[in-house]
Design a protein around this motif. Sequence first.
Motif, PDB file in Angstrom:
ATOM      1  N   HIS A 118      27.970  31.674 -34.115  1.00 29.01           N
ATOM      2  CA  HIS A 118      28.252  33.690 -34.151  1.00 29.01           C
ATOM      3  C   HIS A 118      29.149  33.479 -32.894  1.00 29.01           C
ATOM      4  O   HIS A 118      30.230  34.084 -32.698  1.00 29.01           O
ATOM      5  CB  HIS A 118      27.776  34.411 -34.784  1.00 29.01           C
ATOM      6  N   SER A 139      24.612  42.024 -35.994  1.00 29.79           N
ATOM      7  CA  SER A 139      24.605  41.307 -37.564  1.00 29.79           C
ATOM      8  C   SER A 139      24.380  42.110 -38.564  1.00 29.79           C
ATOM      9  O   SER A 139      23.473  43.172 -38.335  1.00 29.79           O
ATOM     10  CB  SER A 139      25.540  40.194 -37.229  1.00 29.79           C
ATOM     11  N   SER A 143      20.566  41.631 -33.382  1.00 31.17           N
ATOM     12  CA  SER A 143      21.137  41.951 -32.659  1.00 31.17           C
ATOM     13  C   SER A 143      20.245  41.826 -31.562  1.00 31.17           C
ATOM     14  O   SER A 143      19.417  41.624 -31.037  1.00 31.17           O
ATOM     15  CB  SER A 143      20.441  43.396 -32.949  1.00 31.17           C
ATOM     16  N   GLY A 166      23.667  46.048 -37.916  1.00 37.78           N
ATOM     17  CA  GLY A 166      23.821  45.634 -39.117  1.00 37.78           C
ATOM     18  C   GLY A 166      23.308  46.888 -40.531  1.00 37.78           C
ATOM     19  O   GLY A 166      24.164  47.368 -40.860  1.00 37.78           O
ATOM     20  N   GLY A 271      29.730  38.437 -34.591  1.00 37.55           N
ATOM     21  CA  GLY A 271      28.509  39.177 -34.980  1.00 37.55           C
ATOM     22  C   GLY A 271      29.776  40.017 -36.323  1.00 37.55           C
ATOM     23  O   GLY A 271      30.601  40.412 -36.122  1.00 37.55           O
ATOM     24  N   GLY A 272      28.690  39.917 -37.794  1.00 32.79           N
ATOM     25  CA  GLY A 272      29.790  40.677 -39.055  1.00 32.79           C
ATOM     26  C   GLY A 272      29.892  42.383 -37.543  1.00 32.79           C
ATOM     27  O   GLY A 272      31.036  42.792 -38.142  1.00 32.79           O
ATOM     28  N   SER A 274      30.814  43.139 -34.632  1.00 31.31           N
ATOM     29  CA  SER A 274      32.125  42.668 -33.718  1.00 31.31           C
ATOM     30  C   SER A 274      33.458  43.283 -34.004  1.00 31.31           C
ATOM     31  O   SER A 274      34.362  43.119 -33.574  1.00 31.31           O
ATOM     32  CB  SER A 274      31.543  41.896 -33.382  1.00 31.31           C
ATOM     33  N   CYS A 302      34.669  36.875 -37.626  1.00 30.15           N
ATOM     34  CA  CYS A 302      33.138  37.833 -36.961  1.00 30.15           C
ATOM     35  C   CYS A 302      31.754  37.360 -38.235  1.00 30.15           C
ATOM     36  O   CYS A 302      31.071  37.472 -38.175  1.00 30.15           O
ATOM     37  CB  CYS A 302      34.058  39.441 -37.085  1.00 30.15           C
ATOM     38  N   THR A 303      32.538  37.501 -39.132  1.00 28.23           N
ATOM     39  CA  THR A 303      31.328  37.626 -40.551  1.00 28.23           C
ATOM     40  C   THR A 303      31.631  36.041 -40.430  1.00 28.23           C
ATOM     41  O   THR A 303      31.709  35.312 -40.058  1.00 28.23           O
ATOM     42  CB  THR A 303      32.053  38.128 -42.030  1.00 28.23           C
ATOM     43  N   ASP A 304      30.035  35.733 -41.440  1.00 21.54           N
ATOM     44  CA  ASP A 304      29.789  34.554 -41.937  1.00 21.54           C
ATOM     45  C   ASP A 304      30.997  33.393 -42.456  1.00 21.54           C
ATOM     46  O   ASP A 304      31.599  33.401 -43.163  1.00 21.54           O
ATOM     47  CB  ASP A 304      29.086  34.638 -42.954  1.00 21.54           C
TER      48      ASP A 304
END
Length: 338
Positions: A118, A139, A143, A166, A271-272, A274, A302-304
């Motif tokens: 990430h 995410s 964290s 998340g 990360g997600g 973000s 940002c996501t996987d």
Amino acid sequence: MKDLITLAIETSCDETAVAIVKNGRDVLSNIIDTQIPIHTKFGGVVPEVASRNHIQNINDVCKKAISDANVNFDDIDFISVANRPGLVGSLLVGVSFAKSLAFALDKPIVAVHHIRAHICANYIAHKELKPPFLCLVVSGGHSHIVKVEDYTKYIVLGKTRDDAVGEAFDKVARCLELGYPGGPKIDNLAKEGNENAIDFPKAHFENSLDFSFSGIKSAVLNYINTMKMKNIEVNRADVAASFQKAVISVLCENLIKSAKELNIKDIAIAGGVSANSYLRDTLTAICEQENLKLYYPPLSLCTDNGAMIGSCGYYEYLSGNISDMSMNAYASYDIGKD
């Protein structure tokens, strides 16, 4: 130096992703098959369902990645695969597929830490970025505040002591009956609310950069239940905005505090979470005020995704961190541990 091309595989949760990446920063293709529509009806990711869908989809996703990159298997120098941390069943699908490819093609295989990857998404978006810098990784499952000392050396400065940020977003979204995934829904709804309407608690630890989000999650639930018992209509936009402000402010405060303590001028997010617009806007304003340089990836990274695995795999490969067929998958794994 010869160009190095990697085929990169990501199956740590509910995205089946394969990318072709050159020299760690140039993405030739990045194919993602998301399972969000499948898991939405359950209100979250069901591990068994995720694993089965990875098995069904990974071959087709790989074929499309090869096709879109306009390369063939002979052009691939090594295979990169996320093997830690994540849902073990999902990870094993990617690891098994990567091992099969590496064996059949007689190519080296590189194990990639999902959270490190990430962070590496920023290398793709910002060609000038190089260590050292600080990164806030946020995410659904993680964290962290991480000091990136080198391309393969990471030191965790702070992390959550309970829930990931998340996860808190998802749980609060469920309380507000917004559905899954909760992060984008709260981000959008909060734009309609008053962020100062409700004073939700913010957790801080003395002499620590760690986070805690279980308390605010409970506070939101208690607030909603109290309002319902009093027959007072809940302003969902105000709840979303006030919750988001409390959470994001703690993330930003700890990140900026660490940057000042270490005298580091370059900071990144990954990360997600973000992708959250309030986080980006808040940090941008703070960084301008504090004369810090802020980096963040585009929403697509940002996501996987497989591209970030390919970027991280490239630097692991250059460092000689080559795996073998004994490689396993791990549900949890310290980002600073080799």
